[in-house]
Each structure stands twice: as C-alpha cells, then as structure tokens.
Design a protein around this motif. Sequence first.
Motif, PDB file in Angstrom:
ATOM      1  N   TYR A 127       0.902  -1.164   0.000  1.00  0.00           N
ATOM      2  CA  TYR A 127       0.000   0.000   0.000  1.00  0.00           C
ATOM      3  C   TYR A 127       0.933   1.203   0.000  1.00  0.00           C
ATOM      4  CZ  TYR A 127      -3.613  -3.310   1.435  1.00  0.00           C
ATOM      5  OH  TYR A 127      -4.494  -4.378   1.492  1.00  0.00           O
TER       6      TYR A 127
ATOM      7  N   ALA B 286       2.799  -4.933   2.857  1.00  0.00           N
ATOM      8  CA  ALA B 286       1.881  -5.663   3.727  1.00  0.00           C
ATOM      9  C   ALA B 286       2.132  -7.175   3.693  1.00  0.00           C
ATOM     10  CB  ALA B 286       0.440  -5.365   3.323  1.00  0.00           C
TER      11      ALA B 286
ATOM     12  N   SER C 217      -5.065 -11.615  12.790  1.00  0.00           N
ATOM     13  CA  SER C 217      -5.531 -10.384  12.166  1.00  0.00           C
ATOM     14  C   SER C 217      -4.356  -9.518  11.718  1.00  0.00           C
ATOM     15  CB  SER C 217      -6.373  -9.629  13.201  1.00  0.00           C
ATOM     16  OG  SER C 217      -6.989  -8.553  12.600  1.00  0.00           O
ATOM     17  N   GLY C 218      -4.445  -8.971  10.531  1.00  0.00           N
ATOM     18  CA  GLY C 218      -3.448  -8.022  10.051  1.00  0.00           C
ATOM     19  C   GLY C 218      -2.234  -8.655   9.388  1.00  0.00           C
ATOM     20  N   CYS C 219      -2.241  -9.974   9.206  1.00  0.00           N
ATOM     21  CA  CYS C 219      -1.043 -10.611   8.635  1.00  0.00           C
ATOM     22  C   CYS C 219      -1.119 -10.697   7.101  1.00  0.00           C
ATOM     23  CB  CYS C 219      -0.784 -11.964   9.259  1.00  0.00           C
ATOM     24  SG  CYS C 219      -2.096 -13.108   8.960  1.00  0.00           S
ATOM     25  N   GLY C 220      -2.166 -10.125   6.498  1.00  0.00           N
ATOM     26  CA  GLY C 220      -2.151  -9.958   5.047  1.00  0.00           C
ATOM     27  C   GLY C 220      -2.987 -10.933   4.237  1.00  0.00           C
ATOM     28  N   LYS C 221      -3.871 -11.666   4.889  1.00  0.00           N
ATOM     29  CA  LYS C 221      -4.669 -12.667   4.150  1.00  0.00           C
ATOM     30  C   LYS C 221      -5.571 -12.003   3.102  1.00  0.00           C
ATOM     31  CE  LYS C 221      -6.594 -13.934   7.983  1.00  0.00           C
ATOM     32  NZ  LYS C 221      -5.984 -12.951   8.892  1.00  0.00           N
ATOM     33  N   SER C 222      -6.267 -10.934   3.530  1.00  0.00           N
ATOM     34  CA  SER C 222      -7.178 -10.257   2.589  1.00  0.00           C
ATOM     35  C   SER C 222      -6.391  -9.587   1.472  1.00  0.00           C
ATOM     36  CB  SER C 222      -8.014  -9.192   3.306  1.00  0.00           C
ATOM     37  OG  SER C 222      -8.831  -9.797   4.249  1.00  0.00           O
ATOM     38  N   THR C 223      -5.283  -8.974   1.853  1.00  0.00           N
ATOM     39  CA  THR C 223      -4.442  -8.323   0.845  1.00  0.00           C
ATOM     40  C   THR C 223      -3.988  -9.355  -0.187  1.00  0.00           C
ATOM     41  OG1 THR C 223      -3.664  -6.778   2.523  1.00  0.00           O
ATOM     42  CG2 THR C 223      -2.309  -6.994   0.530  1.00  0.00           C
TER      43      THR C 223
ATOM     44  N   HIS D 204     -11.385 -17.088   9.641  1.00  0.00           N
ATOM     45  CA  HIS D 204     -10.856 -17.053  11.012  1.00  0.00           C
ATOM     46  C   HIS D 204     -11.341 -18.250  11.808  1.00  0.00           C
ATOM     47  CE1 HIS D 204      -9.982 -12.584  10.714  1.00  0.00           C
ATOM     48  NE2 HIS D 204      -8.867 -13.136  11.115  1.00  0.00           N
TER      49      HIS D 204
HETATM   50  N1  LIG Z   1      -6.435  -0.051   2.192  1.00  0.00           N
HETATM   51  C1  LIG Z   1      -5.338  -0.168   2.958  1.00  0.00           C
HETATM   52  N2  LIG Z   1      -4.442   0.833   3.023  1.00  0.00           N
HETATM   53  C2  LIG Z   1      -3.314   0.728   3.787  1.00  0.00           C
HETATM   54  N3  LIG Z   1      -3.004  -0.360   4.519  1.00  0.00           N
HETATM   55  C3  LIG Z   1      -3.867  -1.390   4.492  1.00  0.00           C
HETATM   56  C4  LIG Z   1      -5.075  -1.350   3.722  1.00  0.00           C
HETATM   57  N4  LIG Z   1      -5.731  -2.518   3.898  1.00  0.00           N
HETATM   58  C5  LIG Z   1      -4.963  -3.252   4.749  1.00  0.00           C
HETATM   59  N5  LIG Z   1      -3.854  -2.571   5.099  1.00  0.00           N
HETATM   60  C6  LIG Z   1      -2.781  -3.036   6.006  1.00  0.00           C
HETATM   61  O1  LIG Z   1      -2.189  -4.198   5.442  1.00  0.00           O
HETATM   62  C7  LIG Z   1      -1.884  -5.150   6.464  1.00  0.00           C
HETATM   63  C8  LIG Z   1      -2.579  -6.458   6.136  1.00  0.00           C
HETATM   64  O2  LIG Z   1      -3.991  -6.260   6.241  1.00  0.00           O
HETATM   65  P1  LIG Z   1      -5.029  -7.359   5.773  1.00  0.00           P
HETATM   66  O3  LIG Z   1      -6.397  -6.769   5.871  1.00  0.00           O
HETATM   67  O4  LIG Z   1      -4.609  -7.912   4.473  1.00  0.00           O
HETATM   68  O5  LIG Z   1      -4.819  -8.474   6.910  1.00  0.00           O
HETATM   69  P2  LIG Z   1      -5.730  -9.709   7.281  1.00  0.00           P
HETATM   70  O6  LIG Z   1      -4.814 -10.817   7.636  1.00  0.00           O
HETATM   71  O7  LIG Z   1      -6.717  -9.973   6.191  1.00  0.00           O
HETATM   72  O8  LIG Z   1      -6.490  -9.168   8.565  1.00  0.00           O
HETATM   73  P3  LIG Z   1      -7.940  -9.564   9.147  1.00  0.00           P
HETATM   74  O9  LIG Z   1      -7.850 -11.018   9.512  1.00  0.00           O
HETATM   75  O10 LIG Z   1      -8.086  -8.681  10.358  1.00  0.00           O
HETATM   76  O11 LIG Z   1      -8.963  -9.286   8.084  1.00  0.00           O
HETATM   77  C9  LIG Z   1      -2.341  -4.514   7.793  1.00  0.00           C
HETATM   78  O12 LIG Z   1      -1.211  -3.908   8.387  1.00  0.00           O
HETATM   79  C10 LIG Z   1      -3.341  -3.475   7.357  1.00  0.00           C
HETATM   80  O13 LIG Z   1      -3.384  -2.401   8.270  1.00  0.00           O
END
Ligand SMILES: Nc1ncnc2c1ncn2[C@@H]1O[C@H](COP(=O)(O)OP(=O)(O)OP(=O)(O)O)[C@@H](O)[C@H]1O
Length: 297
Positions: A56, A61, A81-87, A244
């Motif tokens: 980002y 990420a 949470s926050g480890c990047g799965k959605s990304t 999750h």
């Molecule tokens: N639109 C965005 N802009 C900037 N940073 C982002 C954005 N979306 C996610 N991030 C950051 O990227 C990192 C990974 O986020 P992501 O949502 O991919 O994690 P996750 O494992 O899917 O979390 P969760 O299980 O809580 O959904 C986090 O540090 C988050 O703050």
Amino acid sequence: MSGDPRNQGRDAGVVNIRRIGEEQRVRETSKDVAKGGAQQTPESNGMTVEDLSAFYGSFKAVTDVNMQIKRNKVTALIGPSGCGKSTYIRCLNRMHEVIPGAYAEGKVALDGQDIYAKGADPVNIRRRIGMVFQKPNPFSKSIYENVAWGAKINGYRGDMDELVERSLKQAALWDEVKDRLKESGYSLSGGQQQRLVIARTLAVEPEVILMDEPASALDPVSTQKIEDTMEDLKKKYTVVIVTHNMQQAARISDYTGFFYIENMGDPGRLWEFDETSKMFSNPDRKETEDYVTGRFG
Ligand SMILES: Nc1ncnc2c1ncn2[C@@H]1O[C@H](COP(=O)(O)OP(=O)(O)OP(=O)(O)O)[C@@H](O)[C@H]1O
C-alpha cells in the motif's frame, strides 16, 4: 550492537549480512512451503504464485509468497488479524490494485498464464477468477437480475432461466427463492444475500472462486449452508477461502496456508502451507501449531 559509535559502521555491516542471510533462508522456506507437502502439479493446473509481495504505497503488507493452488480443491488461508490474508487474496484476481496506491510484485499465473502480464485484461481476469466478500453486496435489482446481470454483460447466449436456476441451486438458495425471483435481492436475509452473491459469481462461470471470510457475518445455519455448497463447488471450481474459523478451515479445505508476522512491523508471510490434515494434526512449525490449537490469534 555495540554502543561505541566507532563500531557502529562495522556492526551495521554484520547486521546487514545476517539480514541478507535471513532473507535468503526465509525465501527458501517460502519456496519449500509452496510445495504443499504433496506432489507438485504442473504449472498449467490451477494457480501458481511466485515471490508475490503486496504494497500500500510504501508500506509492504505481504512479502514473498510462493503457493501452488490446486485445481478443484479448496485452499483455506488462516492467520492472525493483520497478517495480510485479505491483501493476498485480492492479489489473486488483481482486486488489490483497485485501491489507490496499492500494487503487487511477483507472478500469479492461472493455468500457466501470468495474470499480471502486460496486456492482460483485469476485467477478464476477474471474470475468470471471481470474488465473494465478507459483507454480502447484492445489487439493487431483483433476485433473478442479480444472478443474470454478469452473464448478460458477458454476452451469455444460452438459456438465461436455466443459468439462473442452476447457479441458485449450486449456491444452495434455489428452494428458498424460486417463488420470489422478481423480489429485490435486498428482501433476503444476510445469509441468503451471501448465497445470492455466490450464485451471481457462479453465473459468469469463473474457473476460480476467491472468498474473503464469506461466512463471518452470518448465523450458524447460513454458515452451514455455505459450507455445504463447498463440496459441490470444488467439483467444478477451484476455491480459495480466507477464514478465522479453524473448525471451518479444517472441515472444508484440502490445503491450508498459515500467514504470520514474526516481528511487529514486518510484512505478513506465508509461514506454512500443506495439506489441511497435516496442518491441523502435525504442522512443521510451532507457530502454526500454536495458532491452530487456539493458543493465540
Ligand atoms: N487499504 C489499505 N491501506 C493501507 N493499509 C492497508 C489497507 N488494507 C490493509 N492494510 C494493512 O495491510 C496489512 C494487512 O492487512 P489485511 O487486511 O490484508 O490483513 P488480514 O490478515 O486480512 O487481517 P484480518 O484477519 O483482520 O482481516 C495490515 O497492516 C493493514 O493495516
């Protein structure tokens, strides 16, 4: 590191060498985990992810993911949470780059074709690799039109009634809506709306379906119905799902990828990837075991 400023340059050099060594080790591990324990399928079969990193702006990420996503299998992505799965999952159909400033590096191939290649059309890629999000997002159209819409836009020339019925059946929704197809998609419950979105995704006949926590906002009965569709879906499609819910991952998936951040501020990594049965009974890495047994997360 020594506190003596005269030593700092030298010490920094040592640290850098260690870091490069560590990077190399992690890179090798990440290539190892891509094998998923079982025999590798050829590149032309399913999706192949190589050295994928996602950003980002200047924030990294996710780093260096290597993964073989097998055709007609369900692959679950788990991790804190926050480890990047959605990304990561959004990189698999080029949805990540829709966010301003966001981009990905590395290679993602579907049936051997690089989806990030110059000239690859993101719209066509998203048709072949569909996505279902956490919150159901039906259109403000009838139930019928919600399902038919994408197919119409793609110039579907077959029997539309048949396609709508088939898609709703595959999404385990047909029996509940067959007498009210003209009603708005919004008239459905949250769980029904999510299955409507799944039907809409299926109607454009994708090869891969990505699901980002599709059941997280749903009641147990709706969740069960969505899980029940998975067994059927994988006969025809390749499914990747972020969840999750450990029981859900164990129940529905064939392969599981565990994402993890070792030190705060680091990007997320694919820490371990293997057959689900192994990941939940005898994973190679301690962090995986701690996570799947609920010791953290
Ligand atoms: N639109 C965005 N802009 C900037 N940073 C982002 C954005 N979306 C996610 N991030 C950051 O990227 C990192 C990974 O986020 P992501 O949502 O991919 O994690 P996750 O494992 O899917 O979390 P969760 O299980 O809580 O959904 C986090 O540090 C988050 O703050």
